[in-house]
Scaffold this motif. Sequence first.
Motif, PDB file in Angstrom:
ATOM      1  N   GLU A 170       0.836  -1.209   0.000  1.00 27.55           N
ATOM      2  CA  GLU A 170       0.000   0.000   0.000  1.00 27.55           C
ATOM      3  C   GLU A 170       0.868   1.255   0.000  1.00 27.55           C
ATOM      4  O   GLU A 170       0.634   2.190  -0.797  1.00 27.55           O
ATOM      5  CB  GLU A 170      -0.913   0.008   1.219  1.00 27.55           C
ATOM      6  N   LYS A 229      -5.787   0.485  -1.440  1.00 26.21           N
ATOM      7  CA  LYS A 229      -6.481   0.116  -0.199  1.00 26.21           C
ATOM      8  C   LYS A 229      -6.722  -1.387  -0.246  1.00 26.21           C
ATOM      9  O   LYS A 229      -7.434  -1.889  -1.117  1.00 26.21           O
ATOM     10  CB  LYS A 229      -7.817   0.862  -0.098  1.00 26.21           C
ATOM     11  N   CYS A 230      -6.089  -2.127   0.671  1.00 17.65           N
ATOM     12  CA  CYS A 230      -6.161  -3.581   0.663  1.00 17.65           C
ATOM     13  C   CYS A 230      -7.004  -4.090   1.831  1.00 17.65           C
ATOM     14  O   CYS A 230      -6.700  -3.790   2.984  1.00 17.65           O
ATOM     15  CB  CYS A 230      -4.764  -4.189   0.752  1.00 17.65           C
TER      16      CYS A 230
END
Length: 285
Positions: free
Chosen positions: A219, A233-234
């Motif tokens: 990220e 955005k994970c």
Amino acid sequence: MEQNRKKHKISYFISLIFLAIILYFAYQYYQMNNFHYFIRSEKNMYTSNFSRDKEVKYNNKKSYKIESPQYNDAMFYKTIKVDKNQAYKVTCMVKTKNVQNKEENSAIGAQIAIEGTTERSIAIEGTQEWQKIELIFNSKNREEINIGFRLGGYLGEAKGEAWFSDFYLEEGIVQKDNNWKFACFIFKTTNVMIDQKQVKLQVTQNDIKDITNTIKRFENACNNVSNGKMKAKCDIYQIEKPLSKLSYDNKFGYYVAAEDIEKQIKETISAGDYDHIFAIMRLRR
């Protein structure tokens, strides 16, 4: 003479009634078999039934029905012209009854597909009420494609009944948003059969910590390397249900295909709006 005229009138009216009956049944047959330029296709010829259903329908229009009493790969498809290197989305409503796939493969069922390719939507199995499915694809170097509404699949066959309705094709638009969403699935257990041997592997808690830290670094790297032009955005999901199947290729050996994990992640993917998916599992000791 008068009697002959009466006989003639009676014969005339009988002929009119007979003609009206013929026209009625001809119209009913036309309505059931008017596929509006859709072509019928099936792997095992004369196995599936194709029709327009006026009883089971999503809206006021007759639905397109495929009924396969035996396992088959059957579809309605239509050739459409597309621009090269253009993104498209195809959507439709689908309803199913007793749909089963022969190969126990999640890529097989009621679906939208591009004929002759592995490009497809999710595949619906079992008995399901009307729901919306979609296929997003890029035309690449193609100028025309065959869009199909299928009961079966590129990788196998299915049986049961499927109804399709409300077909829409949309061109994609350029996404200017620099926020990218990733779904990261960690399969905690791998339990598969390889070369007739059962192989069971486990992702440890230390592995999960390392994976989580790597995803966080990813990220940060996306933002730093792109100078803020890409923000990742994970979302991380831990999957308890074991990975129980691997695909096989004669050249490359065993690997994880989308079909091997689709059932475990389909509900999460359907609920989210993700740009990319990562699947993480242990495949070696």
